[in-house]
Each structure stands twice: as C-alpha cells, then as structure tokens.
Write an enzyme that holds these catalytic residues in place. Structure first.
Site, short mmCIF file in Angstrom:
data_model
loop_
_atom_site.label_atom_id
_atom_site.label_comp_id
_atom_site.label_asym_id
_atom_site.label_seq_id
_atom_site.Cartn_x
_atom_site.Cartn_y
_atom_site.Cartn_z
CG HIS A 19 -1.91 -1.00 1.37
ND1 HIS A 19 -2.05 -1.78 2.50
CD2 HIS A 19 -2.88 -1.41 0.51
CE1 HIS A 19 -3.06 -2.61 2.34
NE2 HIS A 19 -3.57 -2.42 1.13
CE LYS A 43 -12.60 -5.87 2.02
NZ LYS A 43 -11.31 -5.30 1.61
NE ARG A 92 -3.23 -8.14 -3.68
CZ ARG A 92 -4.03 -8.42 -2.70
NH1 ARG A 92 -3.65 -8.19 -1.48
NH2 ARG A 92 -5.21 -8.94 -2.89
CB SER A 130 -4.46 -6.40 4.88
OG SER A 130 -4.03 -5.16 4.40
#
Length: 164
Positions: A19, A43, A92, A130
């Site tokens: 990030h 989430k 990604r 993450s």
C-alpha cells in the site's frame, strides 16, 4: 491550474508496504493524494476504523501532499466532495482485476467525471495482502518486512490483547 487530487481508498487492515509503495508512487502522478480508510464493516476488520486511520496517518505524516482520512458511504460521493479527478485502485494479481474492473465501471456510471487509475505495487510486494500479514502475525511469524514498523507494533499489541 487546478490541483489534481486522487483518492486511494482501502480497508488498510493493516496498511502494508505494498500500500505504501502505491501511495508514494501516486505522489509522483498527482498533486494531492488522499488515502481514505473505508469502514469495511462487511469485512469484519481486525482493527477498528479509528485504529486504521491513526496507523495510516502516522505512517504518511512525513510524505508531502498525502493526507489520511476515513469516509462513510459511497466512494464516488466522497471523491466528488474532495474534488478528486481520480480514484486509485491497487492490482496485485489477475484475480483482483475482475472485481476492480466492475467497481470502476459502477463508479464511472455513478460519477462519470471521476476516473479510476489502476496501479500495481512493485514486484517485491505483489504477493502481499493485509489478510496474509495478519495470518502470519497470528501464527507467530515475522512480518517486519511486510509492514511499516509502527504497524507491526500495533499488530503485535492487538494480538497480545486478543489472546488475554
């Protein structure tokens, strides 16, 4: 000349070096970068919204033209309020593309003048997420090469507190 502002949204739960790489490279393309923490209640975040915002603000405080904030509601409404010309989305792997592409098309439909810019992190961060960082930390692994120092400390502290 108008200042070119971009929004880089995310859950940042936690912020990774991938990030941070995207943030730093965005400063070369835009005059102002607003890194915006999404509530992400669906989430079930590990860190609270306030914790994520505080960690992010601490990490970016010395990067010129970068501010950290959070936002409720629709991203495109927030972007319009901040007079942003674009939204940055990180990619990604190929599997990220389909979801991000759909989101970009929906955002364009909602606010046509706000573009979406896709940025990939440097190769050394391409595998980072993450979720993976949290899992490695939860299992006692070393995460110092994946996240800024302050984020690592916050992660360890939170894990210790959850174990009690």
């Amino acid at each position: 000349m108008d200042m070119r502002t971009v929004i880089y949204p995310g859950s940042f739960d936690p912020l990774t070096n991938g990030h941070l790489d995207v943030i730093k490279r965005a400063t070369k393309l835009f005059d102002r970068v607003i890194v915006a923490v999404a509530e992400s209640s669906s989430k079930k975040p590990f860190f609270t919204l306030a914790e994520r915002k505080r960690m992010l603000a601490g990490v970016v405080k010395d990067i010129p033209n970068v501010t950290a904030t959070s936002f409720p509601g629709l991203l495109v409404d927030f972007a319009a309020k901040k007079k942003a010309c674009a939204i940055i989305r990180g990619l990604r792997v190929v599997s990220d593309f389909e979801f991000e592409f759909q989101m970009a098309l929906m955002n364009r439909r909602l606010k046509e003048r706000i573009e979406t810019v896709f940025m990939m992190p440097r190769g050394k961060y391409i595998y980072l997420s993450s979720s993976l960082v949290k899992e490695v930390a939860r299992l006692g692994g070393e995460v110092s090469t994946f996240v800024p120092d302050s984020v690592e400390r916050a992660l360890r502290k939170k894990l210790r507190a959850k174990r009690r």
